[in-house]
Design a protein around this motif. Structure first.
Motif, short mmCIF file in Angstrom:
data_model
loop_
_atom_site.label_atom_id
_atom_site.label_comp_id
_atom_site.label_asym_id
_atom_site.label_seq_id
_atom_site.Cartn_x
_atom_site.Cartn_y
_atom_site.Cartn_z
N GLU A 1 1.71 16.89 -14.99
CA GLU A 1 0.45 16.47 -14.37
C GLU A 1 -0.18 17.60 -13.56
O GLU A 1 -1.40 17.77 -13.55
CB GLU A 1 0.68 15.25 -13.47
N VAL A 2 0.66 18.37 -12.89
CA VAL A 2 0.14 19.51 -12.13
C VAL A 2 -0.46 20.53 -13.09
O VAL A 2 -1.52 21.11 -12.83
CB VAL A 2 1.26 20.15 -11.27
N LYS B 1 0.83 -1.21 0.00
CA LYS B 1 0.00 0.00 0.00
C LYS B 1 0.86 1.26 0.00
O LYS B 1 0.58 2.23 -0.71
CB LYS B 1 -0.92 -0.02 1.22
N HIS B 2 1.93 1.25 0.79
CA HIS B 2 2.83 2.39 0.85
C HIS B 2 3.51 2.64 -0.50
O HIS B 2 3.59 3.79 -0.96
CB HIS B 2 3.90 2.16 1.93
N SER C 1 4.11 5.86 -5.36
CA SER C 1 4.23 5.97 -6.81
C SER C 1 3.17 6.92 -7.39
O SER C 1 3.46 7.71 -8.29
CB SER C 1 4.12 4.60 -7.47
N THR C 2 1.94 6.88 -6.86
CA THR C 2 0.91 7.82 -7.35
C THR C 2 1.27 9.25 -6.97
O THR C 2 1.04 10.18 -7.76
CB THR C 2 -0.48 7.46 -6.81
N TYR C 3 1.83 9.44 -5.79
CA TYR C 3 2.25 10.79 -5.38
C TYR C 3 3.35 11.31 -6.29
O TYR C 3 3.32 12.47 -6.72
CB TYR C 3 2.72 10.78 -3.93
N MET C 4 4.32 10.47 -6.61
CA MET C 4 5.42 10.90 -7.48
C MET C 4 4.89 11.21 -8.88
O MET C 4 5.35 12.15 -9.53
CB MET C 4 6.50 9.81 -7.55
#
Length: 115
Positions: free
Chosen positions: A91-92, A75-76, A81-84
Motif C-alpha cells: 500500500e505504501v 472508532k479506535h 485497522s485502517t492504519y495497519m
C-alpha cells in the motif's frame, strides 16, 4: 400434695440479647462508656449509608457512560485497522508511486570489511 408454684417464662428478646452481648448490665444511659459506644455505632451507620449512596451514584454514572465508551472503542478499532492496512509495504508503494518513487528491483550491496 405439691404446691403450685409460679415460674416466670424467660423470653429472649432482641434487646435482651444485645444487652447481654455488649455487657450493658447495670449501665445507665448517663454513663459516658455507653454513650461512646452509641456514638460509634451511629457513626458506623452513617458511614455505611454514605458508602451505599456513593456506590449507587457511581454505578449510575458507569451505566450512562457505557454507550460512549463502546462508540469510542469501535472508532479506535476502525482507525487501527485502517492504519495497519495503510502501513503495509504494498500500500505504501502504491501511494508513493504517484510521486514517481518506486521500489528498487536490485538487492542492496553487501560490504564486507577485510582483516
Amino acid at each position: 400434695m405439691k404446691e403450685n408454684t409460679y415460674k416466670p417464662i424467660k423470653k429472649r428478646t432482641l434487646f435482651g440479647q444485645l444487652e447481654k452481648r455488649l455487657c450493658l448490665n447495670g449501665i445507665s444511659l448517663d454513663t459516658p462508656y455507653y454513650l461512646s459506644r452509641l456514638f460509634y455505632l451511629f457513626f458506623l451507620g452513617l458511614l455505611y449509608i454514605w458508602n451505599a449512596h456513593y456506590h449507587e451514584k457511581m454505578l449510575h454514572k458507569i451505566h450512562q457512560l457505557q454507550p460512549v465508551v463502546d462508540g469510542l472503542r469501535v472508532k479506535h478499532m476502525r482507525l487501527q485497522s485502517t492504519y495497519m492496512f495503510d502501513s503495509k509495504q504494498s500500500e505504501v508503494a502504491k501511494k508513493v508511486a504517484l510521486l514517481a518513487i518506486y521500489e528498487s528491483k536490485v538487492p542492496p550491496y553487501i560490504i564486507k570489511a577485510g582483516k
